[in-house]
Design a protein around this motif. Structure first.
Motif, PDB file in Angstrom:
ATOM      1  N   LEU A   1      -0.219  18.693   7.769  1.00  6.78           N
ATOM      2  CA  LEU A   1      -0.428  17.251   7.689  1.00  6.78           C
ATOM      3  C   LEU A   1      -1.903  16.900   7.710  1.00  6.78           C
ATOM      4  O   LEU A   1      -2.760  17.714   8.070  1.00  6.78           O
ATOM      5  CB  LEU A   1       0.300  16.539   8.829  1.00  6.78           C
ATOM      6  N   ASN A   2      -2.183  15.666   7.305  1.00  8.45           N
ATOM      7  CA  ASN A   2      -3.527  15.117   7.437  1.00  8.45           C
ATOM      8  C   ASN A   2      -3.417  13.634   7.745  1.00  8.45           C
ATOM      9  O   ASN A   2      -2.369  13.014   7.581  1.00  8.45           O
ATOM     10  CB  ASN A   2      -4.353  15.363   6.164  1.00  8.45           C
ATOM     11  N   LEU A   3      -4.507  13.070   8.243  1.00  7.57           N
ATOM     12  CA  LEU A   3      -4.571  11.647   8.543  1.00  7.57           C
ATOM     13  C   LEU A   3      -5.378  10.965   7.447  1.00  7.57           C
ATOM     14  O   LEU A   3      -6.450  11.447   7.061  1.00  7.57           O
ATOM     15  CB  LEU A   3      -5.222  11.414   9.905  1.00  7.57           C
ATOM     16  N   VAL A   4      -4.881   9.850   6.951  1.00 10.57           N
ATOM     17  CA  VAL A   4      -5.506   9.141   5.837  1.00 10.57           C
ATOM     18  C   VAL A   4      -5.822   7.715   6.262  1.00 10.57           C
ATOM     19  O   VAL A   4      -5.041   7.080   6.978  1.00 10.57           O
ATOM     20  CB  VAL A   4      -4.563   9.121   4.605  1.00 10.57           C
ATOM     21  N   GLU A   5      -6.971   7.198   5.831  1.00  8.78           N
ATOM     22  CA  GLU A   5      -7.343   5.824   6.127  1.00  8.78           C
ATOM     23  C   GLU A   5      -6.379   4.864   5.424  1.00  8.78           C
ATOM     24  O   GLU A   5      -5.939   5.122   4.300  1.00  8.78           O
ATOM     25  CB  GLU A   5      -8.776   5.545   5.675  1.00  8.78           C
ATOM     26  N   PRO A   6      -6.051   3.731   6.056  1.00  6.42           N
ATOM     27  CA  PRO A   6      -5.071   2.790   5.471  1.00  6.42           C
ATOM     28  C   PRO A   6      -5.442   2.319   4.066  1.00  6.42           C
ATOM     29  O   PRO A   6      -4.572   2.268   3.178  1.00  6.42           O
ATOM     30  CB  PRO A   6      -5.080   1.617   6.470  1.00  6.42           C
ATOM     31  N   GLU A   7      -6.701   1.966   3.850  1.00  6.34           N
ATOM     32  CA  GLU A   7      -7.100   1.457   2.532  1.00  6.34           C
ATOM     33  C   GLU A   7      -6.944   2.524   1.453  1.00  6.34           C
ATOM     34  O   GLU A   7      -6.469   2.241   0.346  1.00  6.34           O
ATOM     35  CB  GLU A   7      -8.540   0.956   2.571  1.00  6.34           C
ATOM     36  N   SER A   8      -7.349   3.741   1.769  1.00  9.40           N
ATOM     37  CA  SER A   8      -7.242   4.833   0.797  1.00  9.40           C
ATOM     38  C   SER A   8      -5.793   5.120   0.459  1.00  9.40           C
ATOM     39  O   SER A   8      -5.439   5.352  -0.697  1.00  9.40           O
ATOM     40  CB  SER A   8      -7.918   6.091   1.352  1.00  9.40           C
ATOM     41  N   PHE A   9      -4.942   5.093   1.479  1.00  6.60           N
ATOM     42  CA  PHE A   9      -3.519   5.366   1.247  1.00  6.60           C
ATOM     43  C   PHE A   9      -2.899   4.265   0.398  1.00  6.60           C
ATOM     44  O   PHE A   9      -2.106   4.531  -0.507  1.00  6.60           O
ATOM     45  CB  PHE A   9      -2.785   5.482   2.586  1.00  6.60           C
ATOM     46  N   GLY A  10      -3.272   3.017   0.692  1.00  9.77           N
ATOM     47  CA  GLY A  10      -2.711   1.889  -0.036  1.00  9.77           C
ATOM     48  C   GLY A  10      -3.042   1.912  -1.516  1.00  9.77           C
ATOM     49  O   GLY A  10      -2.266   1.412  -2.346  1.00  9.77           O
ATOM     50  N   LYS A  11      -4.185   2.489  -1.865  1.00  9.52           N
ATOM     51  CA  LYS A  11      -4.564   2.569  -3.275  1.00  9.52           C
ATOM     52  C   LYS A  11      -3.705   3.581  -4.042  1.00  9.52           C
ATOM     53  O   LYS A  11      -3.575   3.490  -5.257  1.00  9.52           O
ATOM     54  CB  LYS A  11      -6.037   2.952  -3.401  1.00  9.52           C
ATOM     55  N   LEU A  12      -3.136   4.536  -3.324  1.00  5.14           N
ATOM     56  CA  LEU A  12      -2.336   5.571  -3.974  1.00  5.14           C
ATOM     57  C   LEU A  12      -0.887   5.150  -4.154  1.00  5.14           C
ATOM     58  O   LEU A  12      -0.278   5.420  -5.187  1.00  5.14           O
ATOM     59  CB  LEU A  12      -2.394   6.869  -3.164  1.00  5.14           C
ATOM     60  N   ILE A  13      -0.322   4.542  -3.160  1.00  8.63           N
ATOM     61  CA  ILE A  13       1.102   4.194  -3.233  1.00  8.63           C
ATOM     62  C   ILE A  13       1.259   2.703  -2.946  1.00  8.63           C
ATOM     63  O   ILE A  13       0.958   2.237  -1.854  1.00  8.63           O
ATOM     64  CB  ILE A  13       1.936   5.058  -2.252  1.00  8.63           C
ATOM     65  N   ARG A  14       1.680   1.968  -3.933  1.00  6.39           N
ATOM     66  CA  ARG A  14       1.764   0.512  -3.804  1.00  6.39           C
ATOM     67  C   ARG A  14       3.192   0.050  -3.495  1.00  6.39           C
ATOM     68  O   ARG A  14       3.398  -0.914  -2.790  1.00  6.39           O
ATOM     69  CB  ARG A  14       1.244  -0.164  -5.076  1.00  6.39           C
ATOM     70  N   ARG A  15       4.173   0.728  -4.037  1.00  2.00           N
ATOM     71  CA  ARG A  15       5.566   0.394  -3.726  1.00  2.00           C
ATOM     72  C   ARG A  15       6.034   1.279  -2.579  1.00  2.00           C
ATOM     73  O   ARG A  15       6.086   2.498  -2.699  1.00  2.00           O
ATOM     74  CB  ARG A  15       6.465   0.612  -4.947  1.00  2.00           C
ATOM     75  N   THR A  16       6.337   0.654  -1.458  1.00  2.00           N
ATOM     76  CA  THR A  16       6.689   1.433  -0.273  1.00  2.00           C
ATOM     77  C   THR A  16       8.174   1.752  -0.190  1.00  2.00           C
ATOM     78  O   THR A  16       8.606   2.400   0.755  1.00  2.00           O
ATOM     79  CB  THR A  16       6.278   0.666   0.994  1.00  2.00           C
ATOM     80  N   ASP A  17       8.944   1.298  -1.189  1.00  2.00           N
ATOM     81  CA  ASP A  17      10.380   1.553  -1.149  1.00  2.00           C
ATOM     82  C   ASP A  17      10.825   2.614  -2.144  1.00  2.00           C
ATOM     83  O   ASP A  17      12.004   2.965  -2.201  1.00  2.00           O
ATOM     84  CB  ASP A  17      11.162   0.261  -1.409  1.00  2.00           C
ATOM     85  N   LYS A  18       9.898   3.135  -2.948  1.00  2.00           N
ATOM     86  CA  LYS A  18      10.252   4.118  -3.968  1.00  2.00           C
ATOM     87  C   LYS A  18       9.269   5.293  -3.929  1.00  2.00           C
ATOM     88  O   LYS A  18       8.070   5.105  -3.719  1.00  2.00           O
ATOM     89  CB  LYS A  18      10.216   3.492  -5.363  1.00  2.00           C
TER      90      LYS A  18
END
Length: 340
Positions: free
Chosen positions: A80-97
């Motif tokens: 595992l790794n820890l990712v900053e919220p902003e960086s993660f949000g740029k990668l995955i925008r739909r949280t249900d799929k």
């Protein structure tokens, strides 16, 4: 639909159901993060035939909190790794799929665990939530670009997201309960229960090897006046300020404890009474020189402390060591009031 095709689909559904049952059987009994991520990594890789499986957790989210309280072991860094919220949000925008990608993979390299570097041609990011809040993703990568392509049927991955979210929620709740059993929720210092267990162990060791062990009982002066004047939010902030300061000035082998209210205990293995007294006086002087800022005002910090050593003649038990240090605090406070 042909009869044999229908039968094959039924068999495929049965095989997938068996895989999920096997995954549940092997992971539901896991209640700590270390084993959880390792078992998840191994089981999903083996059961579903995925060569690269790991977790990304959003920093500061609920599931990441227990991990951030302690350094990630080298073993955990593989999974595992820890990712900053902003960086993660740029990668995955739909949280249900689940997100499926097999072309522009460069942005996703930031998800790779620090200790693991491997190449892949397709990726599935499976969003994982706790109580409806996105906390990270389960990542599956394959060297084949055809494994996780945008047209891939992600139904099984969606089902996997639900399962893993439930697993992670269970482990997180258990880890937090374990943490609160031995830590003060406000300051995150060890609590009385943890301190007494450690004190008994360290006192027995000091007696067995005739080694140094000191204990300091620390009381925050004028704490009631701070609460009465500035409110309990300020009082809580002051307790956290003291806790952080004492932790920074202590060694890794020392144990800083919030006993109750405005009382703290500092357990100092391999430390004599004179050395401990010097340390506590240094702490007291530093706090006096550095008041806490609160809404534009400076809140004075004054400590009273008493130090006792396991090698003193009157000390014959762990409880006796703590009682002697406590008595010496109040001797100082009474003397100070008499001087005033």
């Amino acid at each position: 639909m042909r009869h044999d095709t229908l039968i094959e689909r039924v068999h495929e559904i049965e095989r997938v159901a068996e895989k999920y049952h096997l995954l549940e059987t092997r992971i539901l009994g896991v209640l700590n993060f270390r084993d959880f991520f390792q078992v998840l990594h191994e089981q999903i890789g083996d059961i579903f035939g995925v060569p690269h499986v790991w977790f990304s957790l959003i920093r500061d989210e609920e599931a990441a909190a227990p991990l951030q309280r302690a350094a990630l072991s080298s073993k955990l860094r593989r999974y595992l790794n820890l990712v900053e919220p902003e960086s993660f949000g740029k990668l995955i925008r739909r949280t249900d799929k689940p997100l499926l990608e097999n072309e522009n993979l460069a942005p996703y390299l930031m998800l790779l665990p620090e200790s693991e570097r491997f190449s892949f041609k397709s990726l599935a990011m499976v969003p994982v939530s706790i109580n409806g809040t996105l906390v990270g993703s389960l990542n599956l990568a394959d060297p084949s670009p055809r494994r996780f392509h945008p047209g891939y049927n992600a139904v099984h991955l969606e089902r996997l997201a639900v399962k893993v979210s439930l697993f992670l929620s269970n482990v997180t709740a258990h880890e937090n309960l374990q943490y609160l059993a031995y830590h003060d929720p406000l300051t995150e210092l060890h609590n009385r229960r943890a301190m007494e267990q450690t004190l008994e162990r360290e006192f027995s060791r000091a007696q067995r090897y005739n080694s140094q062990l000191s204990l300091a009982f620390i009381d925050l002066d004028l704490f009631k006046q701070v609460n009465d004047t500035y409110g309990h939010d300020c009082g809580d902030a002051l307790l956290k300020y003291i806790a952080e300061g004492m932790t920074e000035m202590s060694r890794q082998s020392d144990m800083v404890t919030r006993l109750a209210g405005d009382e703290f205990v500092l357990l100092l293995p391999e430390t004599g009474k004179a050395q401990a007294t010097i340390l506590l006086q240094r702490m007291s002087d530093l706090f006096a020189e550095q008041p806490m800022s609160w809404n534009g005002e400076e809140i004075a910090v004054r400590l009273s402390f008493g130090v006792a050593s396991a090698l003193e003649d009157t000390v014959d038990s762990a409880a006796g060591l703590m009682k002697l240090a406590d008595e010496r605090v109040y001797q100082k406070k009474r003397a100070r009031r008499g001087d005033g």
